[in-house]
Design an enzyme around this catalytic site. Sequence first.
Site, mmCIF file in Angstrom:
data_model
loop_
_atom_site.group_PDB
_atom_site.id
_atom_site.type_symbol
_atom_site.label_atom_id
_atom_site.label_comp_id
_atom_site.label_asym_id
_atom_site.label_seq_id
_atom_site.Cartn_x
_atom_site.Cartn_y
_atom_site.Cartn_z
ATOM 1 N N TYR A 147 16.669 119.265 51.494
ATOM 2 C CA TYR A 147 17.008 118.149 50.581
ATOM 3 C C TYR A 147 15.887 117.124 50.452
ATOM 4 O O TYR A 147 14.891 117.190 51.119
ATOM 5 C CB TYR A 147 18.364 117.536 50.905
ATOM 6 C CG TYR A 147 18.644 116.902 52.248
ATOM 7 C CD1 TYR A 147 17.655 116.515 53.139
ATOM 8 C CD2 TYR A 147 19.977 116.647 52.601
ATOM 9 C CE1 TYR A 147 17.976 115.903 54.341
ATOM 10 C CE2 TYR A 147 20.306 116.035 53.812
ATOM 11 C CZ TYR A 147 19.295 115.663 54.667
ATOM 12 O OH TYR A 147 19.612 115.054 55.847
ATOM 13 N N GLU A 148 16.068 116.238 49.507
ATOM 14 C CA GLU A 148 15.072 115.191 49.190
ATOM 15 C C GLU A 148 13.737 115.818 48.781
ATOM 16 O O GLU A 148 12.662 115.325 49.139
ATOM 17 C CB GLU A 148 14.917 114.257 50.398
ATOM 18 C CG GLU A 148 14.351 112.876 50.077
ATOM 19 C CD GLU A 148 15.146 112.126 49.029
ATOM 20 O OE1 GLU A 148 16.382 112.046 49.155
ATOM 21 O OE2 GLU A 148 14.530 111.649 48.061
ATOM 22 N N GLY A 149 13.826 116.890 47.981
ATOM 23 C CA GLY A 149 12.631 117.641 47.590
ATOM 24 C C GLY A 149 12.347 118.702 48.620
ATOM 25 O O GLY A 149 11.944 118.374 49.739
#
Lengths: 596, 596
Positions: B440-442
Amino acid sequence: MDTYTAPLRDVRFVLEHITPLTDLTATSRFAHAEPDLVAGLLEEAGRFAASAIAPTNREGDAHGARIEDGGVITPDSFKQAYQQYLEAGWGAVQHPPEFEGGGFPLTVANAVKEFITSANMAFSLGPLLTTGAVYLMQHHCSRAQLDTYVPKMVSGEWAGTMNLTEPQAGSDVGAVTTRAVPADDGTYRVTGQKIYITYGEHDLTDNIIHLVLARLPDAPPGTKGISLFIVPKFLVNDDGSLGARNDVEVVSLEHKLGIHASPTCVMAFGERGEGAVGYLVGEPHQGMRQMFTMMNDARLGVGLQGLAIAERAYQQALAYAQDRQQGRGPTTPPGEQAPIIEHADVRRMLMTMKAHIEGVRALCYLNAYALDLAHAAEDEATRDHHTKLADLLTPLSKAWGTDVGVEMTSLAVQVHGGMGFVEETGVAQHYRDARIAPIYEGTNGIQALDLVGRKLPMDGGAFVKGFLGDLRAEVDALPTTLSALTAPLHEGLDVVERTTAWLDAHRDAMDDVAAGATPYLRVLATVVAGVLLARGAAGAQQQLDDGADDDGFLTAKVTVARFFATQIVPTVGGHAAAVTAGAEDLRALTPAQLAP
Amino acid sequence: MDTYTAPLRDVRFVLEHITPLTDLTATSRFAHAEPDLVAGLLEEAGRFAASAIAPTNREGDAHGARIEDGGVITPDSFKQAYQQYLEAGWGAVQHPPEFEGGGFPLTVANAVKEFITSANMAFSLGPLLTTGAVYLMQHHCSRAQLDTYVPKMVSGEWAGTMNLTEPQAGSDVGAVTTRAVPADDGTYRVTGQKIYITYGEHDLTDNIIHLVLARLPDAPPGTKGISLFIVPKFLVNDDGSLGARNDVEVVSLEHKLGIHASPTCVMAFGERGEGAVGYLVGEPHQGMRQMFTMMNDARLGVGLQGLAIAERAYQQALAYAQDRQQGRGPTTPPGEQAPIIEHADVRRMLMTMKAHIEGVRALCYLNAYALDLAHAAEDEATRDHHTKLADLLTPLSKAWGTDVGVEMTSLAVQVHGGMGFVEETGVAQHYRDARIAPIYEGTNGIQALDLVGRKLPMDGGAFVKGFLGDLRAEVDALPTTLSALTAPLHEGLDVVERTTAWLDAHRDAMDDVAAGATPYLRVLATVVAGVLLARGAAGAQQQLDDGADDDGFLTAKVTVARFFATQIVPTVGGHAAAVTAGAEDLRALTPAQLAP
């Protein structure tokens, strides 16, 4: 998405170009295992694994095995799957004809194991343990014991288990305290508790034959005082029918990270009375030596699990990468999305998985091939050579195969993005299941110690030196069309020879050798796999040069071998420093200094 | 065994010798954050994390969050823990005083985050998201919006969420289709479905302020047509009291591999009527730009999760290694067992964990320090330099930190042997929890692309070149007592410079650059961490040379830096080949060739 296709072509390719089946069929023992017969067997096994076993994998994970009224209930789908397994006789493939087995080489039997393990690792463990028990019994049981138990175990009607571990005796098997006391009738009474007993109790078979390590009253301490006993769940009458229930019970099941459907049992022997009835196998105090008989086989089997789970996870990741539309590839028109397989970084993950899987497969199959020739070769020199080769390769197959299993299933999760973290997708299960394999059947740290402590010194180091020389020669003999592989493989072999020499030179400081064991194992396994893939590439290239009609399969073998040689093999240079650093910095800190 | 001790001394050491807190307190913005005040704050945070939060971790995992009557029920222990968190005001540490925040540097606030995340990652995500939302709102909301929402979010009475992802819009945020239509009263009506919304619904706060990406009717396609809206769970009356329930509902929770107690929600906006009431933040079509404001902060926060989970798992493995008796060490008398910490290979696992943890901590804290100076430095040149430094370091912190998190929790499982695979031990939870952070978060693949595609080209490559030159100079300036570190660090920097130059030279073939992104990120992060640990070692050595009274802590810093430089940094050489191989072999196989 979570279906499974047995990699039949890949396996056939290995059996043709890397570990030639024809070398095995040239022996009288395996003469009957003709290519067509083997091809048909593998095809059938692949179909069975994909259609009958693979669909049980998610249910098994979600529901697991459970304990009820002193018994273990396996998932519903397992009963049916096991019945089909039994009817088809898959458990008999590798056992000798004299026990109603198929008499196939281990190399072939392991391919069947690979497929079934990919299909459902938790399911596969029951048959795996039975096979191991049969193997051990064949070598050490009396004729009467063989006749009583083995045919029904080969057929799969009865199951077998291995009872080694106790709370204080895990890696240190010599610390076993389970006791066996002689009874008046020549049998024994076994008392004690065992833990981590895979399929120690279940509802798939009518009887379970436990092989149990225990100490006789006069036993010397340590591994030299351990004996092996047969402790059947139900005693067997003289006519072969089942008799009294023996005093062996499952106490509890472990709640595990993965392989939920494989019951991992705490077993109690002799809780209700004077002990479970046991039968001594062979001579007293020979239990450890007897166990060693099957160690290579068992450890290779676990390495194969790393391979099998990685293959399953890879297939799922590949399918997802073709299906999932997200972002744009280099050639995607503006405003559209492309399947993520178009992204270079996703391609790197897929190629990394495929190359490692093919590398581990080549290594494990060579290991099985060596075990086959160790027994079946006609002349003693060949048997001796392959015995040593198998001894050398076994820790590599087990440790590298299972480390790669963990790493590749992690990559497969990553390919799935957020979906990879959602259990319903199924790929997270592979990541969880794979994590046991570096631990059991001798932790990977123990494999590495075995490699540097027992295997490198074989023949005073000459065996390994000869093996590396053979690999060198093979690299030198690669056709010029594969010249891109030559330099990196030679450099890899340079690293192996340099680190091997360092370890040899430090034999008087075993702690320094032990300190380098784990990185060394990685170095050696990676380079061996690189050369084996090059061997395959050379075979593929030869076929291409001979004008083979290629649909892309053969050129892919060349590409994967090149990727492995040029992008994976070079990583070994980075581990050399850790191999040769010695133990000083590892031991420099006290526990207080290690703590926060 | 699964307790937690905040690594206070380690953190203080970083703030003294690697990312000097005094550089931050020299600015007017952070002048009040005096060392004693910070030390007291960290001590209190460590105590709070260990005593109030850490005990909730296992229960949270075992019971998870569940959905009931349209609401989400968090584990019982979370309510009490959150109440204590709220009363102590931990959420306010990093926010500016004008919003009733503590005004502490991010460097300090991140230490608090590290402790709370180690204590319970699933718990920490709620506050983390609220902090991110506040940060974004501070920069882009109107005065009236700020007054309405932010003080209660800073205090923790209300929570905040980020609503970006939709089924077809994950990494590709530009594909968002949620719609926002203007209403007559200047507000908007938001309609659509969002997935993977962390703490999208829960029972810990009275209100939840959703920040939602959506498209206005006249929006251009792609990322340029996305606007940002405030969508509160309960509308807020003019007097600040809670008004009507807004039309935003949780639809379902994901069943996940880890962080079970963190509700990952599918959220529906406007299911019941004409749309959820939303308030536009700033100007239309600026949503992506606004989101970028907090990206460094958010990504660093996730990198910190890798660190935090690795630290927690390491502490557990260290305790187990001292407790578990098995086998004999080099000096164990025959017939006795030794704690497994006596085995060289277990030591290697522990040192590998400790060194990586300290390396990631140094990197993440430098990243926070750079973000602090990017805002707080008095002169523009310093601000500009640190803005770029933070931009460069952020993908390293996020991707390397979280990859290391996965790898080190895996090692912690391995140290536990069979016990590591049993869920009750607790270490398997860390292994499962850690796996989300690379996603997550890229995803980490996206971080690597960001690094090679956007960060390396800063100032035409001059910024990175200057940064590497500074690292070189720092290695050259190491005291002679640390000469063992000099050569391997220089060699590591050689690899970085060589691979960086290759990437720079291939900018016209972005696909080749993208192909090398992931291995390059690993190379750069590892070498930067190596130099930072050497910086710390130089500080420790200076203290020792000055006659500091050392209980072993300072010498341990030197040892760990040396271990990292001599045994971890050399691994980067092995990745260079993959960085510079180009995309050709990655793309050589068709999907059919990749398939079995």
